[in-house]
Enzyme design. Structure first.
Site, mmCIF file in Angstrom:
data_model
loop_
_atom_site.group_PDB
_atom_site.id
_atom_site.type_symbol
_atom_site.label_atom_id
_atom_site.label_comp_id
_atom_site.label_asym_id
_atom_site.label_seq_id
_atom_site.Cartn_x
_atom_site.Cartn_y
_atom_site.Cartn_z
ATOM 1 C CG ASP A 176 -2.004 1.017 1.162
ATOM 2 O OD1 ASP A 176 -2.096 1.732 0.142
ATOM 3 O OD2 ASP A 176 -2.779 1.119 2.128
ATOM 4 C CB ALA A 177 3.205 2.507 -2.290
ATOM 5 C CE LYS A 178 -4.186 4.743 0.183
ATOM 6 N NZ LYS A 178 -3.594 3.805 1.160
ATOM 7 N NE ARG A 179 6.071 5.149 -3.217
ATOM 8 C CZ ARG A 179 6.600 5.602 -2.109
ATOM 9 N NH1 ARG A 179 6.183 6.749 -1.592
ATOM 10 N NH2 ARG A 179 7.557 4.933 -1.490
#
Length: 284
Positions: free
Chosen positions: A93-96
């Site tokens: 879960d990085a939401k880059r």
């Protein structure tokens, strides 16, 4: 094996739609570990050991590691899950959200450094912000679509005047993800459990895509409403794309005592069973 096939295998083997989010907060750790960022790996590994036969996926949130300079512990954790729970896919879960060479480096970070099976992204900058990730053909790419936070209304619910039919932004994204963006069948969408009506709308627009649904548990999402909105079945009982229902804090911090892992297992088991009951009802 690609990410979609990994999900199907884990769902079948563990009879589960539950994803456990790994969001370690040392201030909430039990006993002698409380406040000790050096115990992030140990805490998360204990949760993995306690729940690995109950889940469809694990989802470590990168910021909870990076904030404590614990990226090395995240690497250890990813390797540990691969070794001890090889049938459970791991979503980073990085939401880059960036473009060009920066996006290429973020993709390398997710899929080469951390060996994630899938990663979450913000698609606000358009297709060229996700294309570098799609070069990893066996990996999942999960796009924020209709998020569970109140501020999601600021953009996601706005209508697009220049698009035929003037869809809302989240609707337009779901349609794009289902069609021209999904070149290799790798895409999935994030839709918050706090908005069952929008889950149903996304499922209508993206019938085959996996939906990652956070917000069950501490954020107040209802398991039954979530599953019924996201799991649409035909007359034969066959479902559309899979759903991955995430719970983090409710599982991780079920107890502040030394029994935290056992308590996490109890909550995970109860949540899995509630999701399965809702799934059975949706298939009738």
């Amino acid at each position: 094996m690609n990410f979609i096939d990994q999900l199907a295998r884990a769902e079948r083997l563990h009879d589960s739609l539950l994803c456990v989010g790994l969001d370690p907060e040392p201030g909430k750790f039990p006993g002698a570990w409380k406040g000790d960022a050096g115990k992030i790996f140990d805490f998360c590994a204990a949760i993995v050991d306690a729940t690995k036969d109950l889940v469809i996926a694990f989802k470590p949130q990168i910021a909870y590691f990076a904030a404590h300079r614990a990226e090395d512990q995240l690497e250890r954790l990813m390797a540990y899950i691969k070794r001890t729970a090889p049938d459970v896919p791991v979503i980073l879960d990085a939401k880059r959200g960036d473009i060009g060479s920066t996006a290429e480096q973020y993709a390398r970070e997710a899929f080469e450094r951390y060996q994630a099976d899938a990663v979450t992204l913000s698609p606000f900058m358009g297709f060229d912000s996700i294309e570098p990730y799609l070069r990893y053909a066996d990996k999942g790419v999960i796009l924020l679509c209709r998020t569970s936070n109140p501020g999601g209304n600021d953009w996601q619910m706005q209508r697009l005047a220049d698009v035929p039919g003037q869809p809302r932004l989240f609707e337009h994204l779901a349609h794009r993800a289902q069609t021209e963006w999904n070149r290799n069948g790798q895409l999935a969408l994030v839709v918050g459990a706090t908005y069952p009506a929008e889950i149903a709308r996304v499922r209508e627009l993206a019938p085959t895509l996996p939906l990652l649904i956070p917000g069950v548990g501490a954020q107040g999402g209802d398991a039954q409403a979530t599953v019924q909105a996201g799991l649409v079945c035909d007359a034969s009982g066959a479902s559309t794309g899979p759903i991955i229902v995430n719970s983090s804090r409710a599982v991780l911090y079920a107890s502040a005592g030394d029994d935290f892992a056992q308590a996490a297992r109890r909550v995970a088991l109860a949540t899995r069973d509630a999701l399965n009951a809702a799934s059975a009802a949706a298939r009738r």
